[in-house]
Design a protein around this motif. Structure first.
Motif, mmCIF file in Angstrom:
data_model
loop_
_atom_site.group_PDB
_atom_site.id
_atom_site.type_symbol
_atom_site.label_atom_id
_atom_site.label_comp_id
_atom_site.label_asym_id
_atom_site.label_seq_id
_atom_site.Cartn_x
_atom_site.Cartn_y
_atom_site.Cartn_z
ATOM 1 N N LEU A 19 0.740 -1.226 0.041
ATOM 2 C CA LEU A 19 0.184 0.074 0.008
ATOM 3 C C LEU A 19 0.668 1.305 -0.068
ATOM 4 O O LEU A 19 0.645 2.432 -0.774
ATOM 5 N N GLY A 20 1.930 1.325 0.933
ATOM 6 C CA GLY A 20 2.755 2.255 0.841
ATOM 7 C C GLY A 20 3.508 2.843 -0.569
ATOM 8 O O GLY A 20 3.766 3.737 -1.166
ATOM 9 N N LYS A 23 0.942 3.874 -3.015
ATOM 10 C CA LYS A 23 0.634 5.610 -2.635
ATOM 11 C C LYS A 23 1.682 6.487 -3.127
ATOM 12 O O LYS A 23 1.573 7.457 -3.841
ATOM 13 N N ARG A 24 3.006 5.944 -3.006
ATOM 14 C CA ARG A 24 4.179 6.587 -3.543
ATOM 15 C C ARG A 24 3.941 6.864 -5.204
ATOM 16 O O ARG A 24 4.250 7.826 -5.711
ATOM 17 N N GLN A 26 1.493 6.447 -6.837
ATOM 18 C CA GLN A 26 0.255 7.308 -7.249
ATOM 19 C C GLN A 26 0.724 8.795 -7.198
ATOM 20 O O GLN A 26 0.289 9.626 -8.015
ATOM 21 N N PHE A 27 1.342 9.086 -6.029
ATOM 22 C CA PHE A 27 1.973 10.461 -6.033
ATOM 23 C C PHE A 27 2.595 10.890 -7.174
ATOM 24 O O PHE A 27 2.574 11.944 -7.581
ATOM 25 N N ARG A 48 -4.836 3.264 -8.657
ATOM 26 C CA ARG A 48 -6.101 3.787 -7.814
ATOM 27 C C ARG A 48 -6.875 2.426 -7.471
ATOM 28 O O ARG A 48 -7.289 2.206 -6.181
ATOM 29 N N ILE A 51 -5.072 0.132 -4.762
ATOM 30 C CA ILE A 51 -5.030 0.661 -3.505
ATOM 31 C C ILE A 51 -6.448 0.473 -2.799
ATOM 32 O O ILE A 51 -6.231 -0.110 -1.649
ATOM 33 N N LYS A 55 -7.188 -1.936 0.603
ATOM 34 C CA LYS A 55 -7.798 -1.258 1.655
ATOM 35 C C LYS A 55 -8.955 -2.140 1.970
ATOM 36 O O LYS A 55 -9.431 -2.386 3.152
#
Length: 68
Positions: A19-20, A23-24, A26-27, A48, A51, A55
């Protein structure tokens, strides 16, 4: 794109790590999109959704955990 079957075999720590990383990514993809350097726009959607899958799986595991 990660398969849900592959995700179910991962431990909670591995899911958190994935997940981390997502997210990186995605950024970074958002940054690329803002500067018009995005090579593969479909990757934004894949990340997206991955992720969201992680979750959802984490939420399912917490509700299925025995309450003590």
């Amino acid at each position: 794109m990660a398969r849900i079957d592959d995700m179910k075999t991962k431990s909670d720590d591995q899911l958190s790590e994935s997940l981390g990383e997502l997210k990186r990514e995605q950024f970074n993809l958002r940054f690329q999109a803002a500067t018009n350097q995005l090579e593969k726009p479909s990757r934004v959607r894949e990340v997206r959704r991955d992720i969201a899958r992680i979750k959802t799986l984490q939420a399912q595991r917490t509700t299925a955990a025995p309450v003590k």
